[in-house]
Scaffold this motif. Structure first.
Motif, PDB file in Angstrom:
ATOM      1  N   ILE A   7       4.519 -12.377   4.398  1.00 33.32           N
ATOM      2  CA  ILE A   7       5.298 -11.976   5.236  1.00 33.32           C
ATOM      3  C   ILE A   7       4.810 -11.108   6.155  1.00 33.32           C
ATOM      4  CG2 ILE A   7       7.657 -10.754   5.955  1.00 33.32           C
ATOM      5  CD1 ILE A   7       8.667 -11.520   3.090  1.00 33.32           C
ATOM      6  N   SER A   8       3.856 -10.376   5.532  1.00 32.36           N
ATOM      7  CA  SER A   8       3.108  -9.355   6.437  1.00 32.36           C
ATOM      8  C   SER A   8       1.799  -8.972   5.623  1.00 32.36           C
ATOM      9  CB  SER A   8       4.027  -8.040   6.867  1.00 32.36           C
ATOM     10  OG  SER A   8       3.231  -7.354   7.706  1.00 32.36           O
ATOM     11  N   ASP A   9       0.704  -9.325   6.206  1.00 30.24           N
ATOM     12  CA  ASP A   9      -0.681  -9.294   5.559  1.00 30.24           C
ATOM     13  C   ASP A   9      -1.232  -7.750   5.581  1.00 30.24           C
ATOM     14  OD1 ASP A   9      -3.517  -9.576   5.066  1.00 30.24           O
ATOM     15  OD2 ASP A   9      -2.787 -11.575   4.894  1.00 30.24           O
ATOM     16  N   GLY A  10      -1.726  -7.435   4.540  1.00 30.72           N
ATOM     17  CA  GLY A  10      -2.184  -5.826   4.508  1.00 30.72           C
ATOM     18  C   GLY A  10      -3.664  -5.831   4.656  1.00 30.72           C
ATOM     19  N   ARG A  11      -4.236  -6.958   5.299  1.00 31.11           N
ATOM     20  CA  ARG A  11      -5.775  -6.847   5.066  1.00 31.11           C
ATOM     21  C   ARG A  11      -6.321  -5.623   5.990  1.00 31.11           C
ATOM     22  NH1 ARG A  11      -9.008 -11.253   4.327  1.00 31.11           N
ATOM     23  NH2 ARG A  11      -7.293 -12.653   4.610  1.00 31.11           N
ATOM     24  N   THR A  12      -5.387  -5.053   7.135  1.00 33.47           N
ATOM     25  CA  THR A  12      -5.920  -3.990   7.989  1.00 33.47           C
ATOM     26  C   THR A  12      -4.844  -2.908   7.934  1.00 33.47           C
ATOM     27  OG1 THR A  12      -4.919  -4.944   9.943  1.00 33.47           O
ATOM     28  CG2 THR A  12      -7.207  -5.459   9.331  1.00 33.47           C
ATOM     29  N   PRO A  70      -5.290  -3.562  -7.220  1.00 35.91           N
ATOM     30  CA  PRO A  70      -5.489  -2.225  -6.476  1.00 35.91           C
ATOM     31  C   PRO A  70      -7.095  -1.933  -5.977  1.00 35.91           C
ATOM     32  CG  PRO A  70      -5.006  -1.864  -8.928  1.00 35.91           C
ATOM     33  CD  PRO A  70      -4.835  -3.290  -8.640  1.00 35.91           C
ATOM     34  N   ALA A  71      -7.268  -1.548  -5.200  1.00 34.96           N
ATOM     35  CA  ALA A  71      -8.648  -0.786  -4.773  1.00 34.96           C
ATOM     36  C   ALA A  71      -9.323   0.148  -5.495  1.00 34.96           C
ATOM     37  CB  ALA A  71      -8.704  -0.665  -3.068  1.00 34.96           C
ATOM     38  N   GLU A  72      -8.143   1.091  -5.867  1.00 32.92           N
ATOM     39  CA  GLU A  72      -8.620   2.248  -6.868  1.00 32.92           C
ATOM     40  C   GLU A  72      -7.845   2.315  -7.917  1.00 32.92           C
ATOM     41  OE1 GLU A  72      -9.596   5.901  -4.760  1.00 32.92           O
ATOM     42  OE2 GLU A  72      -9.545   4.503  -2.738  1.00 32.92           O
ATOM     43  N   PRO A  73      -8.124   2.834  -9.091  1.00 32.20           N
ATOM     44  CA  PRO A  73      -7.166   3.001 -10.212  1.00 32.20           C
ATOM     45  C   PRO A  73      -5.885   3.825  -9.900  1.00 32.20           C
ATOM     46  CG  PRO A  73      -9.512   3.450 -10.859  1.00 32.20           C
ATOM     47  CD  PRO A  73      -9.424   3.202  -9.459  1.00 32.20           C
ATOM     48  N   THR A 130       8.054  -8.772  -2.714  1.00 31.23           N
ATOM     49  CA  THR A 130       7.391  -7.775  -3.196  1.00 31.23           C
ATOM     50  C   THR A 130       6.317  -7.037  -2.185  1.00 31.23           C
ATOM     51  OG1 THR A 130       6.568  -6.365  -4.956  1.00 31.23           O
ATOM     52  CG2 THR A 130       5.764  -8.474  -4.718  1.00 31.23           C
ATOM     53  N   TYR A 131       5.693  -5.916  -2.420  1.00 28.25           N
ATOM     54  CA  TYR A 131       4.609  -5.468  -1.764  1.00 28.25           C
ATOM     55  C   TYR A 131       3.338  -5.251  -2.910  1.00 28.25           C
ATOM     56  CZ  TYR A 131       4.534  -0.787  -3.387  1.00 28.25           C
ATOM     57  OH  TYR A 131       4.649   0.611  -3.998  1.00 28.25           O
ATOM     58  N   LEU A 132       2.222  -5.719  -2.403  1.00 24.42           N
ATOM     59  CA  LEU A 132       0.998  -5.627  -3.450  1.00 24.42           C
ATOM     60  C   LEU A 132      -0.304  -5.557  -2.719  1.00 24.42           C
ATOM     61  CD1 LEU A 132       0.558  -8.748  -3.790  1.00 24.42           C
ATOM     62  CD2 LEU A 132       2.036  -8.647  -5.750  1.00 24.42           C
ATOM     63  N   HIS A 133      -1.257  -5.336  -3.684  1.00 24.85           N
ATOM     64  CA  HIS A 133      -2.484  -5.354  -2.906  1.00 24.85           C
ATOM     65  C   HIS A 133      -2.964  -6.883  -3.335  1.00 24.85           C
ATOM     66  CE1 HIS A 133      -5.336  -2.475  -1.209  1.00 24.85           C
ATOM     67  NE2 HIS A 133      -6.289  -3.190  -1.476  1.00 24.85           N
ATOM     68  N   ARG A 134      -3.193  -7.893  -2.322  1.00 29.24           N
ATOM     69  CA  ARG A 134      -3.410  -8.971  -2.694  1.00 29.24           C
ATOM     70  C   ARG A 134      -5.001  -9.392  -2.866  1.00 29.24           C
ATOM     71  NH1 ARG A 134      -2.937 -12.876   1.161  1.00 29.24           N
ATOM     72  NH2 ARG A 134      -2.789 -14.481  -0.264  1.00 29.24           N
ATOM     73  N   ARG A 135      -5.886  -8.491  -2.229  1.00 31.72           N
ATOM     74  CA  ARG A 135      -7.165  -8.580  -2.324  1.00 31.72           C
ATOM     75  C   ARG A 135      -7.824  -7.306  -2.455  1.00 31.72           C
ATOM     76  NH1 ARG A 135      -5.869 -12.526   1.942  1.00 31.72           N
ATOM     77  NH2 ARG A 135      -5.404 -10.460   3.007  1.00 31.72           N
ATOM     78  N   THR A 136      -8.828  -6.921  -3.564  1.00 28.76           N
ATOM     79  CA  THR A 136      -9.423  -5.770  -3.623  1.00 28.76           C
ATOM     80  C   THR A 136      -9.949  -5.250  -2.386  1.00 28.76           C
ATOM     81  OG1 THR A 136      -9.849  -6.258  -5.726  1.00 28.76           O
ATOM     82  CG2 THR A 136     -11.003  -4.221  -4.840  1.00 28.76           C
ATOM     83  N   GLU A 137     -10.467  -5.969  -1.403  1.00 30.27           N
ATOM     84  CA  GLU A 137     -11.054  -5.515  -0.385  1.00 30.27           C
ATOM     85  C   GLU A 137     -10.253  -5.385   0.948  1.00 30.27           C
ATOM     86  OE1 GLU A 137     -11.440 -10.040   0.001  1.00 30.27           O
ATOM     87  OE2 GLU A 137     -11.316  -8.512  -1.586  1.00 30.27           O
ATOM     88  N   ASP A 138      -8.758  -5.630   0.687  1.00 27.94           N
ATOM     89  CA  ASP A 138      -7.895  -5.228   1.677  1.00 27.94           C
ATOM     90  C   ASP A 138      -7.690  -3.791   2.026  1.00 27.94           C
ATOM     91  OD1 ASP A 138      -7.434  -8.001   1.954  1.00 27.94           O
ATOM     92  OD2 ASP A 138      -5.452  -8.075   1.398  1.00 27.94           O
TER      93      ASP A 138
END
Length: 346
Positions: free
Chosen positions: A5-10, A287-290, A313-321
């Motif tokens: 629905i909405s990408d969190g890459r940036t 998640p990018a960090e614990p 839902t919302y979540l960190h799809r890729r660690t690098e995002d």
């Protein structure tokens, strides 16, 4: 099965909630930018969550209000497609609302709810009481506690379809568990309500309380089945009478720990504390960090007329995002079988 629905890459996209309109195929999703941050993003799906619009226009002052907005279909005879979004003032945490009486095409600016409701979250549960009123439940700070992040469950009533509310009253209180984020599910015959509760200190299981008088009085808290140990539950009935609940999993030593998960069971499991039928890992959080391990899982959950479940839902799809994404997941309820279970995932 997944749609972004909405990408969190940036940019961090967080805390979505959804509503399904009476046509059984139109959905709205509202969320924030940043963790509990400014409101404003709103999108629409006209095909049951398969695809989503671009950002819809909303009043400018939505961005001046914050924290996990919730969206509700609260119709009147004159406005059967009436929608209300609740959010909060950033400093006072007074609850505010924005109203659409034309099915989400036009919205009023946010303004304070009548009744001066101060809370930690906007309404996380709203139900009709059967006497023409609505009852809303959420969590607020405990005035008897010195802890800065204390919680107690409160309720309030509205006689004008959700625009103004009575002074809040305490529902239940368990300081050692720090209960919050209530979700209410009626029994199959509607005579009893179960309120699912997050235990915010993570030292207690998630809890449940019951009411047999449309939320006027409630039982004492008791543990939910262990498969429901999580945050921010939303639960609905599947066509076969089973219950699907979705949430952020906080149960250590499970395959879903820290991810967007689900549980399938029956009303009797909520009443008796029995395990239920299935524990599900729905979407993986990376998640990018614990410290961001539990930064996922605030969901929307809708059931389409053909039995398809739409979970958002919302979540960190890729660690690098740079941030979290808002993701829609469509699952035919007939596929919620052992194939989706933790054991199958192993």
């Amino acid at each position: 099965m997944q749609t972004i629905i909405s990408d969190g890459r940036t940019t961090y996209q967080g805390h979505p909630t959804t509503v399904l309109m009476p046509d059984g195929k139109t959905l709205f999703c509202v969320w924030t930018i940043g963790h509990g941050g400014p409101c404003g993003p709103l999108k629409k799906s006209t095909d049951g969550g398969r695809s989503w619009s671009g950002l819809l226009p909303t009043p400018a002052n939505w961005r001046d209000h914050v924290n996990c907005p919730t969206i509700w279909h609260l119709p009147t005879a004159e406005a059967p497609l009436r929608l209300v979004v609740y959010a909060q003032e950033p400093e006072s945490r007074r609850m505010v609302y924005s109203l659409s009486e034309d099915g989400g095409n036009h919205w009023t600016p946010m303004k304070p709810c009548g009744g001066d409701i101060v809370s930690v979250m906007p309404w996380t549960a709203i139900l009709p009481t059967g006497d023409g009123r609505l009852v809303g439940l959420t969590n607020a700070r405990d005035p008897e506690s010195a802890a800065p992040l204390s919680n107690r469950i409160i309720r309030s009533y509205s006689g004008d379809h959700g625009l103004s509310w009575t002074p809040p009253e305490p529902v239940t209180h368990l300081p050692e568990a720090n209960l919050c984020e209530p979700w209410v599910l009626p029994s199959p015959d509607g005579r009893e309500w179960a309120c699912l509760l997050r235990a915010n200190n993570r030292e207690y299981p998630s809890m449940v309380i019951f009411s047999r008088d449309h939320g006027a009085t409630w039982s004492v808290p008791r543990p939910l089945p262990e498969g429901l140990r999580g945050d921010r539950h939303i639960a609905r009935y599947l066509p076969d009478g089973r219950i699907l609940a979705v949430f952020r999993n906080v149960a250590p030593d499970t395959a879903g720990f820290g991810h967007f998960c689900g549980w399938v069971g029956r009303w009797e499991d909520l009443k008796n504390g029995t395990p239920g039928e299935l524990q599900l890992k729905l979407l993986h959080h990376a998640p990018a960090e614990p410290k961001f391990q539990f930064d996922c899982g605030y969901p929307g959950l809708e059931l389409l007329p053909d039995g398809t479940v739409v979970a958002v839902t919302y979540l960190h799809r890729r660690t690098e995002d740079a941030g979290n994404s808002v993701v829609s997941m469509r699952i035919p309820s007939s596929q919620l079988t052992q194939e989706f279970s933790y054991e199958a995932a192993k």
